[in-house]
Design a protein around this motif. Structure first.
Motif, short mmCIF file in Angstrom:
data_model
loop_
_atom_site.label_atom_id
_atom_site.label_comp_id
_atom_site.label_asym_id
_atom_site.label_seq_id
_atom_site.Cartn_x
_atom_site.Cartn_y
_atom_site.Cartn_z
N PHE A 47 0.85 -1.19 0.00
CA PHE A 47 0.00 0.00 0.00
C PHE A 47 0.89 1.24 0.00
O PHE A 47 1.79 1.35 0.82
CB PHE A 47 -0.88 0.03 1.25
N GLY A 48 0.62 2.17 -0.92
CA GLY A 48 1.41 3.40 -0.99
C GLY A 48 0.71 4.41 -1.90
O GLY A 48 -0.48 4.31 -2.14
N PHE A 49 1.48 5.36 -2.44
CA PHE A 49 0.88 6.36 -3.32
C PHE A 49 1.89 6.83 -4.36
O PHE A 49 3.10 6.80 -4.14
CB PHE A 49 0.29 7.52 -2.53
N THR A 50 1.37 7.23 -5.52
CA THR A 50 2.24 7.54 -6.66
C THR A 50 3.04 8.82 -6.50
O THR A 50 4.06 8.98 -7.15
CB THR A 50 1.42 7.64 -7.97
N HIS A 51 2.60 9.73 -5.65
CA HIS A 51 3.34 10.98 -5.45
C HIS A 51 4.40 10.87 -4.35
O HIS A 51 5.04 11.85 -4.01
CB HIS A 51 2.38 12.13 -5.11
N CYS A 52 4.56 9.69 -3.81
CA CYS A 52 5.55 9.47 -2.76
C CYS A 52 6.95 9.75 -3.31
O CYS A 52 7.32 9.21 -4.36
CB CYS A 52 5.44 8.02 -2.27
N PRO A 53 7.73 10.56 -2.63
CA PRO A 53 9.03 10.94 -3.18
C PRO A 53 10.12 9.86 -3.09
O PRO A 53 11.04 9.87 -3.91
CB PRO A 53 9.42 12.16 -2.34
N ILE A 55 10.10 6.51 -0.40
CA ILE A 55 9.88 5.21 0.23
C ILE A 55 9.07 4.28 -0.67
O ILE A 55 9.45 3.13 -0.89
CB ILE A 55 9.23 5.36 1.62
N CYS A 56 7.95 4.75 -1.20
CA CYS A 56 7.11 3.89 -2.04
C CYS A 56 7.86 3.39 -3.29
O CYS A 56 7.83 2.19 -3.57
CB CYS A 56 5.82 4.58 -2.44
N PRO A 57 8.53 4.28 -4.03
CA PRO A 57 9.27 3.75 -5.18
C PRO A 57 10.35 2.75 -4.77
O PRO A 57 10.56 1.74 -5.46
CB PRO A 57 9.90 4.99 -5.83
N ASP A 58 11.02 3.00 -3.65
CA ASP A 58 12.04 2.06 -3.18
C ASP A 58 11.43 0.71 -2.82
O ASP A 58 11.96 -0.34 -3.17
CB ASP A 58 12.78 2.61 -1.95
N GLU A 59 10.30 0.74 -2.10
CA GLU A 59 9.66 -0.51 -1.69
C GLU A 59 9.05 -1.26 -2.87
O GLU A 59 9.11 -2.49 -2.92
CB GLU A 59 8.60 -0.24 -0.61
N LEU A 60 8.49 -0.54 -3.84
CA LEU A 60 7.96 -1.20 -5.03
C LEU A 60 9.08 -1.80 -5.88
O LEU A 60 8.94 -2.89 -6.43
CB LEU A 60 7.12 -0.23 -5.86
N THR A 61 10.19 -1.09 -5.97
CA THR A 61 11.35 -1.62 -6.69
C THR A 61 11.82 -2.91 -6.02
O THR A 61 12.10 -3.91 -6.69
CB THR A 61 12.49 -0.58 -6.73
N ILE A 145 4.23 1.01 6.19
CA ILE A 145 5.20 0.59 5.17
C ILE A 145 5.48 -0.90 5.37
O ILE A 145 6.44 -1.29 6.04
CB ILE A 145 6.50 1.43 5.27
N ILE A 146 4.62 -1.71 4.78
CA ILE A 146 4.69 -3.16 4.93
C ILE A 146 4.36 -3.80 3.58
O ILE A 146 3.46 -3.34 2.88
CB ILE A 146 3.65 -3.66 5.98
N THR A 147 5.07 -4.87 3.25
CA THR A 147 4.71 -5.69 2.09
C THR A 147 4.09 -6.97 2.63
O THR A 147 4.67 -7.65 3.47
CB THR A 147 5.96 -6.01 1.24
N TYR A 148 2.90 -7.28 2.14
CA TYR A 148 2.13 -8.43 2.61
C TYR A 148 2.26 -9.59 1.63
O TYR A 148 2.34 -9.37 0.42
CB TYR A 148 0.64 -8.07 2.71
N VAL A 149 2.20 -10.82 2.15
CA VAL A 149 2.18 -12.02 1.32
C VAL A 149 0.87 -12.74 1.57
O VAL A 149 0.50 -12.99 2.72
CB VAL A 149 3.35 -12.98 1.65
N LEU A 150 0.19 -13.08 0.48
CA LEU A 150 -1.03 -13.88 0.55
C LEU A 150 -0.77 -15.20 -0.18
O LEU A 150 -0.17 -15.21 -1.26
CB LEU A 150 -2.20 -13.17 -0.13
N TYR A 159 4.53 -10.88 6.39
CA TYR A 159 4.74 -9.48 6.00
C TYR A 159 6.22 -9.16 6.17
O TYR A 159 6.95 -9.83 6.89
CB TYR A 159 3.89 -8.53 6.85
N TYR A 160 6.64 -8.11 5.46
CA TYR A 160 8.04 -7.70 5.50
C TYR A 160 8.09 -6.18 5.62
O TYR A 160 7.41 -5.47 4.89
CB TYR A 160 8.77 -8.16 4.24
N ASN A 161 8.94 -5.71 6.52
CA ASN A 161 9.10 -4.26 6.66
C ASN A 161 10.31 -3.80 5.85
O ASN A 161 10.94 -4.58 5.14
CB ASN A 161 9.19 -3.87 8.14
N ARG A 162 10.64 -2.55 5.99
CA ARG A 162 11.72 -1.95 5.18
C ARG A 162 13.09 -2.55 5.44
O ARG A 162 13.98 -2.43 4.61
CB ARG A 162 11.79 -0.44 5.44
#
Length: 184
Positions: A47-53, A55-61, A145-150, A159-162
């Motif tokens: 979960f994040g947002f496209t205008h994030c400067p 953290i979100c791009p780093d976590e999505l990468t 700032i968490i990545t979830y696994v289903l 889940y995994y944190n940063r």
């Protein structure tokens, strides 16, 4: 020691009751999606947002690199990466489509009405709150700032944190895949 840690981890995860709902959102192509659409697949969700400067791009990468690492092993099932916005006011279908193409060809961006996004976030215990707008009407959204696994049954299993690296996450998911037994 590892077995004891794994048992303790599973017990902790059972208590959190995360991902119990069935979200109803639109993907970045405008197609309606629910959690049920992903039954039968492994899912990584952020979960994040496209205008994030940053953290979100780093976590999505990182999340998409996990997918690439796992894709190198043909014996493993495919895993679906999903990015859910916490900023539906700015992240409409077009914005999500433009944003997700920069990360992985199979990354799905999900958006919806503020109510739908709030409900999806609540299901995964995601905190988010838009900050004050600046003179350009821009703002930051504070969020979990968490990545979830289903797993393929649609159940939250980890889940995994940063602090976790892409390799650590990939290895953890590989273990989950190896130990998976369908409940349905």
């Amino acid at each position: 020691k590892k077995t004891i840690q794994n048992v303790q981890r599973l017990e902790q995860l059972k208590k959190v009751a995360v991902g119990q709902g069935n979200f109803s959102l639109l993907d970045h192509n405008g197609k309606p999606r629910t959690k049920k659409d992903f039954f039968g697949k492994w899912v990584l969700m952020y979960f994040g947002f496209t205008h994030c400067p940053d953290i979100c791009p780093d976590e999505l990468t990182k999340m998409c690199e996990v997918v690439r690492i796992l894709e190198k092993d043909p014996k493993l099932p495919e895993i679906q990466p999903i990015f859910v916005t916490v900023d539906p006011e700015r992240d409409d279908v077009a914005a999500m489509a433009k944003y997700v193409k920069d990360f992985h060809p199979r990354l799905l961006g999900l958006t919806g009405t503020p109510e739908q996004v709030k409900e999806a976030g609540k299901d995964y215990r995601v905190y988010f709150s838009a900050g004050p707008k600046d003179e350009d009407n821009d703002y930051i959204v504070d969020h979990t700032i968490i990545t979830y696994v289903l797993n393929p049954d649609g159940l939250f299993i980890d889940y995994y944190n940063r602090t976790k690296s892409d390799r650590e996450i990939a290895e953890s998911i590989r273990r989950h895949m190896a130990n998976y037994v369908s409940l349905f």
